[in-house]
Design a protein around this motif. Structure first.
Motif, PDB file in Angstrom:
ATOM      1  N   ASN A 178     -30.496   6.351  14.064  1.00 24.36           N
ATOM      2  CA  ASN A 178     -30.973   7.713  14.433  1.00 24.36           C
ATOM      3  C   ASN A 178     -31.717   8.566  13.250  1.00 24.36           C
ATOM      4  OD1 ASN A 178     -29.753   7.557  16.948  1.00 24.36           O
ATOM      5  ND2 ASN A 178     -27.813   8.424  16.349  1.00 24.36           N
ATOM      6  N   ARG A 179     -31.196   8.133  11.932  1.00 22.96           N
ATOM      7  CA  ARG A 179     -31.925   8.657  10.777  1.00 22.96           C
ATOM      8  C   ARG A 179     -32.998   7.967  10.882  1.00 22.96           C
ATOM      9  NH1 ARG A 179     -28.722   9.718   5.283  1.00 22.96           N
ATOM     10  NH2 ARG A 179     -28.161  11.718   6.417  1.00 22.96           N
ATOM     11  N   LEU A 180     -33.116   6.867  10.844  1.00 22.97           N
ATOM     12  CA  LEU A 180     -34.615   6.063  10.794  1.00 22.97           C
ATOM     13  C   LEU A 180     -35.418   6.436  12.015  1.00 22.97           C
ATOM     14  CD1 LEU A 180     -36.264   3.571   9.918  1.00 22.97           C
ATOM     15  CD2 LEU A 180     -34.893   2.295  11.533  1.00 22.97           C
ATOM     16  N   ILE A 200     -25.614  13.862  11.452  1.00 20.98           N
ATOM     17  CA  ILE A 200     -26.348  12.763  12.492  1.00 20.98           C
ATOM     18  C   ILE A 200     -25.475  11.548  12.567  1.00 20.98           C
ATOM     19  CG2 ILE A 200     -27.511  11.410  10.796  1.00 20.98           C
ATOM     20  CD1 ILE A 200     -29.907  11.550  12.755  1.00 20.98           C
ATOM     21  N   TYR A 201     -24.353  11.436  11.681  1.00 21.03           N
ATOM     22  CA  TYR A 201     -23.431  10.510  11.698  1.00 21.03           C
ATOM     23  C   TYR A 201     -22.227  11.038  12.508  1.00 21.03           C
ATOM     24  CZ  TYR A 201     -26.220   7.948   8.231  1.00 21.03           C
ATOM     25  OH  TYR A 201     -27.351   7.367   7.689  1.00 21.03           O
ATOM     26  N   SER A 207     -18.763   0.176  10.993  1.00 17.72           N
ATOM     27  CA  SER A 207     -20.001  -0.392  11.657  1.00 17.72           C
ATOM     28  C   SER A 207     -20.600   0.279  12.734  1.00 17.72           C
ATOM     29  CB  SER A 207     -19.385  -1.701  11.963  1.00 17.72           C
ATOM     30  OG  SER A 207     -20.607  -2.644  12.411  1.00 17.72           O
ATOM     31  N   PRO A 208     -20.011   0.677  13.804  1.00 15.56           N
ATOM     32  CA  PRO A 208     -20.629   1.267  15.022  1.00 15.56           C
ATOM     33  C   PRO A 208     -21.144   2.659  14.650  1.00 15.56           C
ATOM     34  CG  PRO A 208     -18.530   1.035  15.367  1.00 15.56           C
ATOM     35  CD  PRO A 208     -18.504   0.299  14.272  1.00 15.56           C
ATOM     36  N   MET A 209     -20.495   3.374  13.870  1.00 10.93           N
ATOM     37  CA  MET A 209     -20.538   4.730  13.688  1.00 10.93           C
ATOM     38  C   MET A 209     -21.700   4.737  12.492  1.00 10.93           C
ATOM     39  SD  MET A 209     -18.165   7.706  11.664  1.00 10.93           S
ATOM     40  CE  MET A 209     -18.761   9.131  11.265  1.00 10.93           C
ATOM     41  N   CYS A 265     -17.446   6.663   5.807  1.00 11.71           N
ATOM     42  CA  CYS A 265     -18.737   6.614   6.600  1.00 11.71           C
ATOM     43  C   CYS A 265     -19.599   8.022   6.315  1.00 11.71           C
ATOM     44  CB  CYS A 265     -18.896   6.484   8.155  1.00 11.71           C
ATOM     45  SG  CYS A 265     -20.467   6.392   8.931  1.00 11.71           S
ATOM     46  N   LYS A 266     -19.128   9.155   6.281  1.00  7.07           N
ATOM     47  CA  LYS A 266     -19.529  10.182   5.848  1.00  7.07           C
ATOM     48  C   LYS A 266     -20.038  10.310   4.319  1.00  7.07           C
ATOM     49  CE  LYS A 266     -19.401  13.351   9.769  1.00  7.07           C
ATOM     50  NZ  LYS A 266     -20.424  13.831   9.803  1.00  7.07           N
TER      51      LYS A 266
END
Length: 720
Positions: free
Chosen positions: A42-44, A391-392, A33-35, A372-373
């Protein structure tokens, strides 16, 4: 006690392994969730910057100040530069982003100048740009600072006569047909002492094509400015009364360092700086403001998608721990009968669940990082790519979320123990066998209430579906409650069927009770007796399968819609944007202009490379429409060759009332015809055969229209 707990875990190693897997997955999804949220935001943010760069073709993080100093406020170039540096330092004090580049331009008014080989030029500016040669190349001649080494005889002669060396851009060279060695002589009263100011052109410069963002204002934009060395500029400022000195201070900041954590801070400081200084301008305050509006929506959507999965994992933990405790009911009652207090029994199971949960989160945190990756590297449902996901990054926020997973796991594994730890063996056996108390949700009809709520949300969605569609088309986000409603409906339906299945089995048994064989009778008896025990696993299976199927269909639908939307926006395989050259000239105090159309025949070579069909389309995105005295601004005008356009472009069937070729045919028959959108027709009650007026703007005047035409509506389309 530790030995006893280890023995208990080993005795039921497979069930405890399931608990360990459940805790690991719960920790992984909570850590995601936080990651994932931070990476997505950040990507947005970076996407907003890059979209601005592509759309406006300028660096997307610029702070700029343009003003002037009077004669009393400056003494030399270095004095002005130091004042400009003070402005920059005050900006970066609050917006502490690395400075990518800075462009500083000084200029004074020169006026008309007589040239050696030509007529009088107009409004020449005398300029100076620090670090010019780090970002520009001398394509012909020599630098102004190295003019004494020039081999040009005209340059040598002019320097001997006291001329100041200067550089010009290719745009100025073409505009006034200047050459190296040509002398510009200024004869105006603003220069004191009765002396002429003479400049000699020592070289022609052009921008370096190195991808550096230095040239926010290109050399071509200074088509009426000659550039001097610092020494020559200081000499002119000292000897002559040149009046006001104008300056441009342009600072390009590293937008890649803007992230979800500091975006709000920078947005606040930019607004404050703009309020304090009316001369200051920037181009990324709107980007940060847009990001702030979308940030909350993204957070809610991510939470909406994660909530059903986390609920399923918690239900899984409760179900498995319930199975284990059901097998250990006698053991718990025996401990209670031997005098062990309820508190110690509960603490025993808390310690056991803590050990399992601790190992689970140790596995879950790295697992969440990997998941997540993997999720960030997809372009769609099960469509994995090798795109950059750097970026993640792991965040400190993953630790408290892991602790939340630890606490939830311990609670869901030990809550059932509290009820069982109150009974001794005698008390447990004295309880009526086979009497099962109704579950909370069944007792208070929670399933029916949830079903009604989900039905209302569905009704509300259909009622507002047209409005929601309009919001999506305009680029706004979808209400995340829509996604939550599906999970709520699945859960409530599952609980309702669990309530009804007992009666349904009894009904089927009653219908065929005279014909059932013994094994059939045993099956019905087993179902009726165990239906309460299996309600949790039933709900879990219903939600798992239903949500899986729903999400798979949702992902496939989203992928198809994105593909179709891209095809609709493009309308063909390839679009080439051609820039027409604007030509201007001055006659009788009036500026005349026209566009020079590029030669489109040079694209005929594409026919030999496999291009089947091509066509020209002229587009203007700033057209004003006038309808019965009412003005509609910001419209798009397209001019097409109907036959070629129909053979080249593509449009999906079913988007309009009839095939779009019919509209092209109608347009071809009407020389002054236009096609308009259905929303424009609906807004102004227009129909086919009506007339409208539209006007375009001059490229030299963005306020007043210069050409107006009247056209007949020959088609109203929903899509084109």
């Amino acid at each position: 006690m530790i030995h006893f707990i280890r023995h208990k875990i080993q005795n039921k190693k497979w069930l405890n392994s399931c608990l360990l897997i459940g805790v690991a997955l719960l920790s992984a999804f909570l850590c995601i969730s936080p990651m994932f949220k931070e990476g997505s935001l950040n990507r947005l943010l970076q996407t907003l910057f890059t979209d601005y760069l592509e759309e406006h073709e300028e660096y997307p993080a610029i702070i700029e100040r343009s003003d002037k100093y009077t004669k009393d406020e400056y003494s030399s170039v270095s004095d002005v530069i130091s004042k400009m540096d003070e402005y920059e330092n005050s900006w970066v004090k609050y917006i502490d982003l690395p400075v990518k580049q800075r462009q500083q331009v000084l200029s004074v008014f020169g006026g008309n100048a007589e040239t050696t080989f030509g007529d009088k030029t107009k409004q020449i500016m005398l300029g100076y740009i620090p670090n010019l040669y780090e970002h520009a190349d001398v394509v012909y001649g020599t630098k102004a600072e190295e003019s004494k080494e020039s081999s040009n005889e005209l340059v040598k002669q002019a320097l001997k006569e006291g001329a100041y060396p200067c550089m010009i851009s290719q745009a100025l060279m073409d505009k006034y047909e200047l050459v190296v060695g040509e002398v510009l002589t200024f004869k105006y009263k603003m220069y004191s002492g009765g002396e002429d100011v003479c400049l000699v052109v020592t070289g022609i410069i052009e921008e370096k094509d190195d991808g550096n963002p230095f040239w926010h204002n290109s050399l071509n934009s200074y088509e009426k400015m000659v550039l001097l060395s610092e020494e020559g500029y200081n000499s002119i400022l000292e000897k002559y009364d040149v009046g006001d000195l104008f300056y441009d201070e342009i600072v390009m900041l590293d937008y890649t360092k803007v992230n979800s954590k500091n975006a709000e801070k920078y947005s606040h400081y930019l607004n404050e700086l703009n309020n304090i200084d009316d001369k200051l301008e920037d181009n990324f305050a709107d980007i940060l403001s847009t990001f702030g509006e979308k940030e909350k929506t993204v957070s809610v959507i991510l939470f909406t998608f994660e909530l059903p999965i986390i609920s399923l994992l918690l239900l899984f933990l409760y179900m498995i721990s319930g199975q284990i405790l059901e097998m250990e009911t006698t053991e718990i009652s025996m401990l209670k009968s031997r005098g062990i207090s309820r508190k110690k029994v509960v603490l025993l199971y808390i310690l056991q669940s803590s050990i399992i949960s601790a190992f689970g989160i140790l596995i879950g945190m790295p697992l969440g990082y990997v998941l997540c990756k993997c999720g960030a590297g997809t372009n769609g449902f099960l469509s994995f790519t090798l795109k950059d996901v750097s970026i993640y990054k792991a965040t400190w926020g993953m630790i408290p979320f892991s602790l939340i997973a630890f606490v939830l796991s311990v609670l869901f594994m030990t809550i059932p123990v509290i009820r069982l730890s109150t009974l001794t063996i005698t008390e447990r056996k004295s309880r009526k066998v086979g009497v099962k108390e109704k579950a909370f949700w069944e007792k208070y009809f929670l399933d029916v209430i949830l079903l009604i709520v989900s039905g209302y949300l569905l009704y509300n969605y259909y009622k507002q579906s047209s409005y929601i569609s309009t919001q999506v088309i305009s680029g706004k986000s979808v209400d995340p409650v829509i996604f939550l409603d599906s999970s709520l409906f699945i859960l409530s339906c599952g609980l309702v069927f669990l309530r009804l299945i007992h009666y349904l089995v009894k009904l089927i048994y009653f219908i065929g009770r005279k014909n059932w064989k013994p094994y059939s009778y045993v099956s019905f008896l087993q179902i009726t007796r165990s239906v309460k025990k299996q309600e949790f696993i039933s709900v879990f299976l219903v939600m798992t399968i239903a949500i899986g199927v729903f999400n798979a269909n949702l992902a496939r639908t989203i992928n198809e819609n994105m593909e179709q939307r891209t095809q609709y926006n493009v309308g063909t395989d390839l679009i080439l944007n051609e820039k027409w050259e604007l030509m201007t000239k001055r006659e009788n105090m009036e500026t005349l202009w026209h566009y020079m159309e590029p030669d489109s025949k040079r694209y005929d070579v594409l026919d030999d490379l496999g291009v089947e069909q091509k066509t020209k389309v002229i587009t203007d995105n700033n057209v004003v429409i006038s309808i019965n005295g009412k003005i509609e601004k910001g419209n798009t005008l397209m001019a097409v060759n109907t036959k070629e356009f129909g053979m080249t472009a593509r449009l999906k069937d079913g988007l309009n009332d009839k095939h779009w070729y019919n509209y092209l045919n109608a347009l071809a028959k009407q020389p002054i015809g236009v096609l308009i959108s259905s929303n424009l027709a609906q807004k102004y009650s227009l129909s086919e055969g009506d007339t409208i007026s539209y006007a375009r703007f001059s490229p030299l005047d963005k306020v007043n229209t210069y050409a107006t035409a009247t056209a007949k509506i020959c088609g109203i389309v929903d899509a084109f």
